[in-house]
Write a protein that holds these residues in place. Structure first.
Motif, PDB file in Angstrom:
ATOM      1  N   ALA A   1      13.374  -4.335   2.508  1.00 14.02           N
ATOM      2  CA  ALA A   1      13.345  -5.622   1.813  1.00 14.02           C
ATOM      3  C   ALA A   1      12.062  -5.761   1.003  1.00 14.02           C
ATOM      4  CB  ALA A   1      13.465  -6.758   2.816  1.00 14.02           C
ATOM      5  N   LEU A   2      10.962  -5.261   1.525  1.00  5.56           N
ATOM      6  CA  LEU A   2       9.691  -5.382   0.802  1.00  5.56           C
ATOM      7  C   LEU A   2       9.707  -4.584  -0.490  1.00  5.56           C
ATOM      8  CD1 LEU A   2       7.010  -5.054   3.643  1.00  5.56           C
ATOM      9  CD2 LEU A   2       7.775  -7.127   2.501  1.00  5.56           C
TER      10      LEU A   2
ATOM     11  N   ARG B   1       6.448 -15.110   4.939  1.00  9.05           N
ATOM     12  CA  ARG B   1       7.277 -14.185   5.707  1.00  9.05           C
ATOM     13  C   ARG B   1       6.448 -13.657   6.870  1.00  9.05           C
ATOM     14  NH1 ARG B   1      10.221  -9.209   2.746  1.00  9.05           N
ATOM     15  NH2 ARG B   1      11.465 -10.912   1.904  1.00  9.05           N
TER      16      ARG B   1
ATOM     17  N   VAL C   1       1.197  -5.759   3.435  1.00 12.09           N
ATOM     18  CA  VAL C   1       1.510  -6.230   4.787  1.00 12.09           C
ATOM     19  C   VAL C   1       0.186  -6.532   5.473  1.00 12.09           C
ATOM     20  CG1 VAL C   1       2.534  -5.649   7.016  1.00 12.09           C
ATOM     21  CG2 VAL C   1       3.603  -4.829   4.897  1.00 12.09           C
TER      22      VAL C   1
ATOM     23  N   ASP D   1      11.948  -6.227  -3.024  1.00 21.45           N
ATOM     24  CA  ASP D   1      11.324  -7.422  -3.619  1.00 21.45           C
ATOM     25  C   ASP D   1      10.360  -7.021  -4.727  1.00 21.45           C
ATOM     26  OD1 ASP D   1      12.725  -8.920  -1.850  1.00 21.45           O
ATOM     27  OD2 ASP D   1      11.031  -9.370  -0.523  1.00 21.45           O
TER      28      ASP D   1
ATOM     29  N   LEU E   1       4.276  -9.689   3.736  1.00 20.06           N
ATOM     30  CA  LEU E   1       4.739  -9.779   5.116  1.00 20.06           C
ATOM     31  C   LEU E   1       3.501  -9.867   6.005  1.00 20.06           C
ATOM     32  CD1 LEU E   1       6.962  -9.534   7.362  1.00 20.06           C
ATOM     33  CD2 LEU E   1       6.625  -7.046   7.234  1.00 20.06           C
TER      34      LEU E   1
ATOM     35  N   ASP F   1      10.892  -1.516  14.394  1.00 23.19           N
ATOM     36  CA  ASP F   1      11.155  -2.894  13.977  1.00 23.19           C
ATOM     37  C   ASP F   1      10.466  -3.207  12.641  1.00 23.19           C
ATOM     38  OD1 ASP F   1      12.632  -3.271  16.260  1.00 23.19           O
ATOM     39  OD2 ASP F   1      11.046  -4.323  17.352  1.00 23.19           O
ATOM     40  N   ILE F   2       9.227  -2.749  12.500  1.00 24.87           N
ATOM     41  CA  ILE F   2       8.505  -2.998  11.246  1.00 24.87           C
ATOM     42  C   ILE F   2       9.157  -2.243  10.100  1.00 24.87           C
ATOM     43  CG2 ILE F   2       6.291  -2.771  10.054  1.00 24.87           C
ATOM     44  CD1 ILE F   2       4.968  -2.900  12.860  1.00 24.87           C
TER      45      ILE F   2
ATOM     46  N   MET G   1       6.300 -12.187  11.112  1.00 25.08           N
ATOM     47  CA  MET G   1       7.064 -11.414  12.085  1.00 25.08           C
ATOM     48  C   MET G   1       6.208 -11.214  13.325  1.00 25.08           C
ATOM     49  SD  MET G   1       8.593  -7.598  11.451  1.00 25.08           S
ATOM     50  CE  MET G   1       9.487  -6.696  12.722  1.00 25.08           C
TER      51      MET G   1
ATOM     52  N   ALA H   1      12.112  -1.524   9.655  1.00 26.94           N
ATOM     53  CA  ALA H   1      13.352  -2.181   9.233  1.00 26.94           C
ATOM     54  C   ALA H   1      13.100  -3.218   8.147  1.00 26.94           C
ATOM     55  CB  ALA H   1      14.029  -2.834  10.440  1.00 26.94           C
ATOM     56  N   GLU H   2      11.860  -3.719   8.057  1.00 24.18           N
ATOM     57  CA  GLU H   2      11.505  -4.701   7.028  1.00 24.18           C
ATOM     58  C   GLU H   2      11.061  -4.046   5.726  1.00 24.18           C
ATOM     59  OE1 GLU H   2      11.715  -8.123   7.465  1.00 24.18           O
ATOM     60  OE2 GLU H   2      12.746  -7.543   9.313  1.00 24.18           O
TER      61      GLU H   2
END
Length: 438
Positions: free
Chosen positions: A432-433, A244, A197, A436, A227, A425-426, A246, A428-429
């Motif tokens: 998915a990371l 990606r 990230v 992946d 991200l 909020d971060i 944000m 929550a991602e």
């Protein structure tokens, strides 16, 4: 025969090789004030020298560990990385923060002390001190491959392993704030599927003291990160082609400023600023404001890193306090009638989202700013001055403000725009990371 580039490289190598001994045997003893306070503060926390038995235990939660690769020292000034690490810690994430000085903070020389250190700063927050033989200045150049080996080995030694699989790392996510660390982070992504990230919180090319190789490496980091977090809309628009992205603006822990918000005194008049006093600080805006309002005290708190700022200290109603610890900031803001953001308009500041804006809002303070897009987005809650003379006039309007409704609106924004909300909020991602990477 050496060409100019080879000569500069050789000179840099010699300087870095001598630096560990010159600093400790000559420079610091003759100039004790030259040793940064951060180099002393970092050793006030309990630490262990790194050995085979020193590593984080396996996590008892289902949350991945976080490895923060920062742009600045944790102990020099509390900034975005520290705020996020603390917010994640309250959510139950453990963080390992790398000290970027890579040995210069050590009190000993690498001649007889080559051990790295792992310190615990707070609950769920650890700091890894990695010693490199040449102790490079981290914003001057990229790491060599040998230095990458040392950094990666040190990080690998403290990361927990999976129960029942001693050769396999437990889950972790890497959060980079600086391209210096990209090659190391890639090793862990390839070997252990740790996502990368990139926390893009400033326009890197806008800084004058960052090496060209590092600025060029940012393009690679933007492209390869799993991200990218952007601290302002301007940065997100500039790099909109990332795979990606944000928007994660800066924020505040409003509870820290609650006492300052309710204990403000009406007199004397104080217009204040807290933060770095660097080349982007508009000296003329403060000079004209101080001259126009001699009855107002202008209180500027921060380390002076741009010499022309020192001339403000000669003005009778301007006080330069120097750097203050973060825990003293709320008490200082309690003295302010208004908060100032006097930034020169340039590519760097046009992309910035000032943390101090949210801190001022936590206290309900009227804010006077130059026309920064992120400040202008707050509408009439911020007084905007486009020139030094206009800035000074806006200081007058802000000093005269007496509107409880606007004060309440500012505090409502600060309560909503919290570091806790940003971390949530971060996080929550993260799912998915990690999926992946499977």
């Amino acid at each position: 025969m050496l060409n100019a580039e080879s000569f500069v490289s050789a000179l840099s190598w010699l300087k870095e090789t001598v630096r560990p001994y010159y600093l400790r045997w000559i420079y610091f003893p003759l100039n004790p004030q030259g040793r940064p306070q951060a180099f002393q503060d970092c050793w006030q926390y309990p630490f262990d020298k790194l050995g085979d038995a020193v590593r984080l235990p396996e996590s008892t939660s289902n949350l991945p560990d976080l490895v923060f690769y920062p742009m600045t020292d944790w102990h020099a000034r509390i900034q975005r990385t520290q705020h996020l690490a603390r917010a994640f810690a309250r959510l139950g994430f453990r963080s390992i923060c790398i000290n970027p000085h890579l040995g210069r903070e050590f009190e000993t020389t690498p001649l007889w002390d080559k051990a790295h250190r792992l310190a615990q700063l707070e609950e769920n927050i650890f700091e890894l001190h990695i010693r490199l033989p040449r102790e490079p200045v981290f914003h001057d150049r990229l790491l060599s491959s040998g230095e990458e080996d040392i950094v990666a080995d040190a990080i690998g030694r403290v990361l927990p392993k999976t129960a029942g699989s001693p050769g396999r790392y437990a889950r972790a996510i890497q959060i980079l704030s600086f391209p210096l660390w990209l090659a190391v982070a890639r090793r862990f992504r390839e070997a252990a599927a740790f996502p990368i990230v990139y926390d893009c919180h400033d326009l890197l090319a806008g800084f004058q003291n960052i090496g060209g190789d590092l600025i060029r490496a940012e393009a690679d980091l933007l492209e390869s990160a799993d991200l990218v977090l952007f601290s302002s809309q301007g940065l997100m628009d500039r790099y909109r082609r990332v795979k990606r992205g944000m928007l994660v603006r800066n924020a505040v822990s409003a509870a820290l400023f609650e006492a300052a918000a309710v204990s403000r005194t009406a007199e004397p008049l104080v217009a204040g600023y807290v933060g770095a006093l660097d080349s982007w600080f508009d000296v003329e805006a403060i000079e004209q404001s101080a001259a126009l309002y001699p009855q107002c005290r202008f209180l500027l708190a921060g380390r002076i890193e741009f010499d022309p700022i020192r001339r403000l200290g000669a003005l009778p109603n301007v006080e330069l306090t120097g750097e203050i610890p973060y825990h003293q900031v709320p008490g200082l803001l309690a003295q302010f009638r208004i908060g100032l953001i006097p930034f020169r308009i340039n590519p760097l500041t046009l992309m910035t989202n000032p943390i101090k804006l949210y801190e001022y809002f936590s206290c309900g303070l009227p804010v006077v700013s130059t026309p920064l897009p992120e400040a202008q987005a707050m509408g009439d809650l911020v007084y905007v001055g486009a020139s030094p003379a206009d800035f000074a006039r806006q200081v007058g309007h802000a000093l005269e403000e007496d509107d409880p409704r606007q004060r309440a609106q500012r505090r409502e924004i600060a309560l909503r725009e919290s570091w806790a909300a940003r971390a949530h909020d971060i996080a929550a991602e993260f799912g998915a990371l990690t999926r992946d990477g499977d």
